[in-house]
Design a protein around this motif. Structure first.
Motif, PDB file in Angstrom:
ATOM      1  N   LEU A  49     -12.133  26.418 -34.527  1.00 38.24           N
ATOM      2  CA  LEU A  49     -13.365  27.186 -34.681  1.00 38.24           C
ATOM      3  C   LEU A  49     -14.358  26.476 -35.594  1.00 38.24           C
ATOM      4  N   SER A 193     -14.298  35.770 -33.148  1.00 33.11           N
ATOM      5  CA  SER A 193     -14.936  34.502 -33.516  1.00 33.11           C
ATOM      6  C   SER A 193     -15.273  33.677 -32.279  1.00 33.11           C
ATOM      7  N   PHE A 194     -14.351  33.620 -31.306  1.00 33.13           N
ATOM      8  CA  PHE A 194     -14.638  32.885 -30.081  1.00 33.13           C
ATOM      9  C   PHE A 194     -15.761  33.562 -29.302  1.00 33.13           C
ATOM     10  N   ARG A 197     -18.955  32.490 -30.885  1.00 31.53           N
ATOM     11  CA  ARG A 197     -19.309  31.122 -30.494  1.00 31.53           C
ATOM     12  C   ARG A 197     -19.858  31.102 -29.064  1.00 31.53           C
TER      13      ARG A 197
END
Length: 228
Positions: A49, A193-194, A197
């Motif tokens: 990440l 979090s992904f 992104r």
């Protein structure tokens, strides 16, 4: 020494494992391996990440006209895909908006593919978090059944006889929770979090596609050189 004294039982973690039934031992070992796999994935995704944050920032910078990515990765792959569509040019029957949408789709597909590959392994965290408590519970039930069988054979219901077997059984549930709780927390955190992104990459793809769609080939020569 009093021959009627209850045998000594090691109630440490290692002692509980060594004294457990073979099936309960197998349950404990499988849970420990699942926990190790989960922590390996958690640590690896933490660094992944961080790398993706830099690459998405590079893609956003390219979309704002602040340079092109200097290293291979998500940003470079997305830029190459967008430039490939841009170099094909606009079809005479295609509007400017459709041309921009085609470029944006290529950029998003490339960025999405890189993010999908980077997120591989999250399913293991999800599975561990969902299944580990039940696997530990199975070990506990099996261990308690053995404890009751031992009580029936010995005709002794004293706490000294009952407690070690139940402790070994409950230890399996404890290991299951130790494996499941970090896996669930990490899965939720990493998934969000992904997703963040991915949203950032899609926004950068939109800006980059708008920029490319407005440029003639000679104006976008800097981006073309960076993508090759």
């Amino acid at each position: 020494m009093d021959p009627t004294a209850a045998p000594h039982h090691d109630l440490s973690a290692l002692g509980l494992f060594l004294q457990a039934d073979p099936i309960v031992k197998g349950v404990m070992l499988s849970l420990v391996l699942a926990s190790l796999a989960s922590w390996t994935i958690i640590i690896e995704k933490f660094f992944t990440l961080r790398r993706l944050r830099r690459e998405v920032s590079a893609l956003a910078a390219a979309g704002e006209g602040n340079g092109a990515p200097t290293e291979d990765g998500l940003a470079a792959a997305a830029l190459r895909a967008g430039m490939a569509e841009w170099r094909d040019g606009r079809d005479p029957a295609e509007t400017v908006g459709e041309h921009r949408h085609r470029i944006e789709g290529a950029i998003r597909d490339a960025a999405g593919g890189a993010l999908h590959r980077a997120s591989a392994g999250l399913q293991i965290l999800s599975t561990t978090g969902s299944v580990a408590p039940f696997v530990g519970l199975f070990g506990t039930v099996w261990g308690i059944m053995n404890s009751f069988s031992g009580i029936a054979r010995s005709n002794d219901t004293s706490l000294a006889v009952v407690a070690p077997g139940i402790a070994e059984a409950l230890f399996a549930t404890a290991i299951g929770l130790v494996a499941a709780i970090p896996a669930v927390m990490a899965y939720n955190r990493l998934s969000s979090s992904f997703a963040a992104r991915r949203r950032a990459a899609n926004e950068a793809a939109s800006r980059l596609a708008r920029r490319l769609a407005r440029r003639r080939p000679e104006i976008a020569s800097g981006l073309r050189a960076a993508a090759e």
